[in-house]
Design an enzyme around this catalytic site. Structure first.
Site, mmCIF file in Angstrom:
data_model
loop_
_atom_site.group_PDB
_atom_site.id
_atom_site.type_symbol
_atom_site.label_atom_id
_atom_site.label_comp_id
_atom_site.label_asym_id
_atom_site.label_seq_id
_atom_site.Cartn_x
_atom_site.Cartn_y
_atom_site.Cartn_z
ATOM 1 N N HIS A 69 6.254 -30.046 16.592
ATOM 2 C CA HIS A 69 5.943 -28.899 15.840
ATOM 3 C C HIS A 69 6.580 -29.190 14.222
ATOM 4 O O HIS A 69 7.982 -29.071 14.359
ATOM 5 C CB HIS A 69 6.356 -27.552 16.627
ATOM 6 C CG HIS A 69 5.857 -27.583 17.856
ATOM 7 N ND1 HIS A 69 6.523 -27.214 19.171
ATOM 8 C CD2 HIS A 69 4.528 -27.601 18.132
ATOM 9 C CE1 HIS A 69 5.654 -27.098 19.979
ATOM 10 N NE2 HIS A 69 4.182 -27.186 19.631
ATOM 11 N N GLU A 72 10.008 -26.976 13.148
ATOM 12 C CA GLU A 72 10.936 -27.235 13.827
ATOM 13 C C GLU A 72 12.059 -28.052 13.216
ATOM 14 O O GLU A 72 12.164 -29.380 13.757
ATOM 15 C CB GLU A 72 10.681 -27.498 14.994
ATOM 16 C CG GLU A 72 9.795 -26.203 15.778
ATOM 17 C CD GLU A 72 9.384 -26.364 17.276
ATOM 18 O OE1 GLU A 72 8.668 -25.359 17.690
ATOM 19 O OE2 GLU A 72 9.682 -27.327 17.876
ATOM 20 N N HIS A 162 13.225 -29.496 20.134
ATOM 21 C CA HIS A 162 12.343 -28.346 19.634
ATOM 22 C C HIS A 162 13.329 -27.316 19.200
ATOM 23 O O HIS A 162 14.352 -27.069 19.690
ATOM 24 C CB HIS A 162 11.411 -27.912 20.621
ATOM 25 C CG HIS A 162 10.166 -28.638 20.822
ATOM 26 N ND1 HIS A 162 8.916 -28.379 20.497
ATOM 27 C CD2 HIS A 162 10.034 -29.809 21.674
ATOM 28 C CE1 HIS A 162 7.903 -29.387 20.868
ATOM 29 N NE2 HIS A 162 8.773 -30.267 21.705
ATOM 30 N N GLU A 226 15.044 -27.027 23.820
ATOM 31 C CA GLU A 226 14.812 -25.803 23.064
ATOM 32 C C GLU A 226 16.125 -25.636 22.449
ATOM 33 O O GLU A 226 17.157 -25.185 23.125
ATOM 34 C CB GLU A 226 14.149 -24.693 23.422
ATOM 35 C CG GLU A 226 12.809 -24.981 24.250
ATOM 36 C CD GLU A 226 11.751 -25.064 22.903
ATOM 37 O OE1 GLU A 226 12.182 -24.614 21.848
ATOM 38 O OE2 GLU A 226 10.503 -25.001 23.344
HETATM 39 ZN ZN LIG Z 1 8.337 -26.645 19.453
#
Ligand SMILES: [Zn+2]
Length: 352
Positions: A69, A72, A162, A226
């Site tokens: 992404h 990020e 992420h 994450e």
């Molecule tokens: Zn992500």
């Protein structure tokens, strides 16, 4: 492309700057020596392969990916820093590593994606699609597959880093993808804990994520990690990522000491239910700003749809990744519940 020009740009400006410069252009280089031994080369823009000079005992091959992404930034800056440490001689490379910045076009405009969420495009979900993210997902699959085949090691590990859009009751958490019937690996969960991860979410079915691809197609231990909330480039407090930065650097240096696995100290969740948007006349009562792992009182109605509603059943249920802005047929959130680690991971001896 002249390797020497690329190398000069990499040394002066860093991996992130070079990657942003070349966008969707394909770049490749010859092998370039690392100051402390070993060598590296570009396989493509945003994709660096590095290998140690010699590896007497194969222990680990490692993929670290970021920027799947594009907005990020913290994970991208973590990968940028690892490259700087390798080039500056601060890390003497002991294991083969593939370092990836994934969605370069989205990174250029600091958006999550330009055409389609790339983490929904792995495991063949790119098939029949011609846009940039689909093309890039297919290429990344090839690079990772080739890497794990060329550098076969007892432990093949992929951390797909992420940061989340929203806040979370567990600031850092990892998704352990569905292991296709293989046992959950406690040592790997312990490694995630060393990276500062506060919670583990066990995947319940195959998915279209990059980490599930590595797990499923390469028999690697792949994880979606994450690390906290999204911030613009340069505005991340890198101190908050100290544990994961140090852990990744130490793996590159060959510190992969095996310890006997322990039941995790952090909570482990499993998926109770996937909330899917089934129709146009759909109402989702969960605000998008609600933090991940938020609980609601039993009896709270979370969504209503043509086919019925979802009402909270248990007091320890929590919602993860709520997002009502999805097309019909896609996921609007996951209902998860904490599990008893001892019952999931069984006797410790079975994990050796
Ligand atoms: Zn992500």
């Amino acid at each position: 492309m002249m390797s020497s020009n690329l190398f000069q740009a990499l040394t002066l400006d860093g991996f992130l700057a070079v990657t942003l410069t070349y966008g969707e252009q394909h770049i490749e280089s010859d092998w370039i020596p690392l100051p402390q031994g070993g060598r590296f080369r570009w396989l493509d823009n945003g994709v660096l392969l590095a290998e140690p000079h010699d590896q007497p005992e194969k222990t680990l091959s490692l993929v670290i990916s970021s920027g799947i992404h594009g907005n990020e930034t913290a994970p991208i800056e973590i990968v940028d820093e690892l490259v700087r440490k390798l080039l500056g001689g601060d890390i003497k490379l002991a294991v083969p590593v593939l370092l990836i910045m994934g969605n370069v076009l989205a990174m250029q405009v600091q958006q999550r994606f330009v055409n389609e969420n790339m983490n929904r495009l792995f495991n063949g979900k790119h098939a029949g699609k011609t846009h940039y993210e689909a093309h890039r997902a297919r290429q990344l699959e090839d690079y990772v597959k080739t890497f794990f085949r060329a550098y076969d090691a007892p432990i093949k590990r992929h951390y797909d880093l992420h940061t989340a859009i929203r806040r979370s009751h567990h600031e850092k958490f990892a998704i352990y993808p569905y292991p296709d019937g293989r046992p959950w690996n406690l040592e790997e969960i312990n490694h995630l804990e060393c990276c500062g991860v506060n919670a583990i979410l066990l995947g319940h079915q195959p998915s279209s994520t990059f980490s599930y691809f590595s797990s499923h197609a390469c028999a690697a231990y792949g994880f979606t990690v994450e690390l906290g909330q999204v911030k613009p480039f340069g505005q991340n407090d890198m101190e908050r990522f100290r544990a994961v930065r140090e852990q990744l650097a130490s793996w590159l240096s060959g510190d992969n000491i095996r310890r006997s696995p322990k039941l995790p100290k952090v909570p482990v969740y499993s998926v109770e239910k996937e909330l899917i948007r089934r129709s146009e006349d759909f109402v989702f009562y969960v605000d998008d700003a609600v933090p991940n792992f938020t609980r609601f009182p039993v009896g709270t109605c979370l969504m209503k749809d043509a086919e019925g509603s979802y009402v909270v059943q248990h007091e320890d249920e929590a919602i993860v990744f709520p997002n009502k802005n999805v097309p019909v047929g896609q996921r609007v959130g996951l209902i998860v519940r904490p599990v008893d680690a001892a019952s999931v991971f069984g006797t410790l001896s079975s994990n050796h």
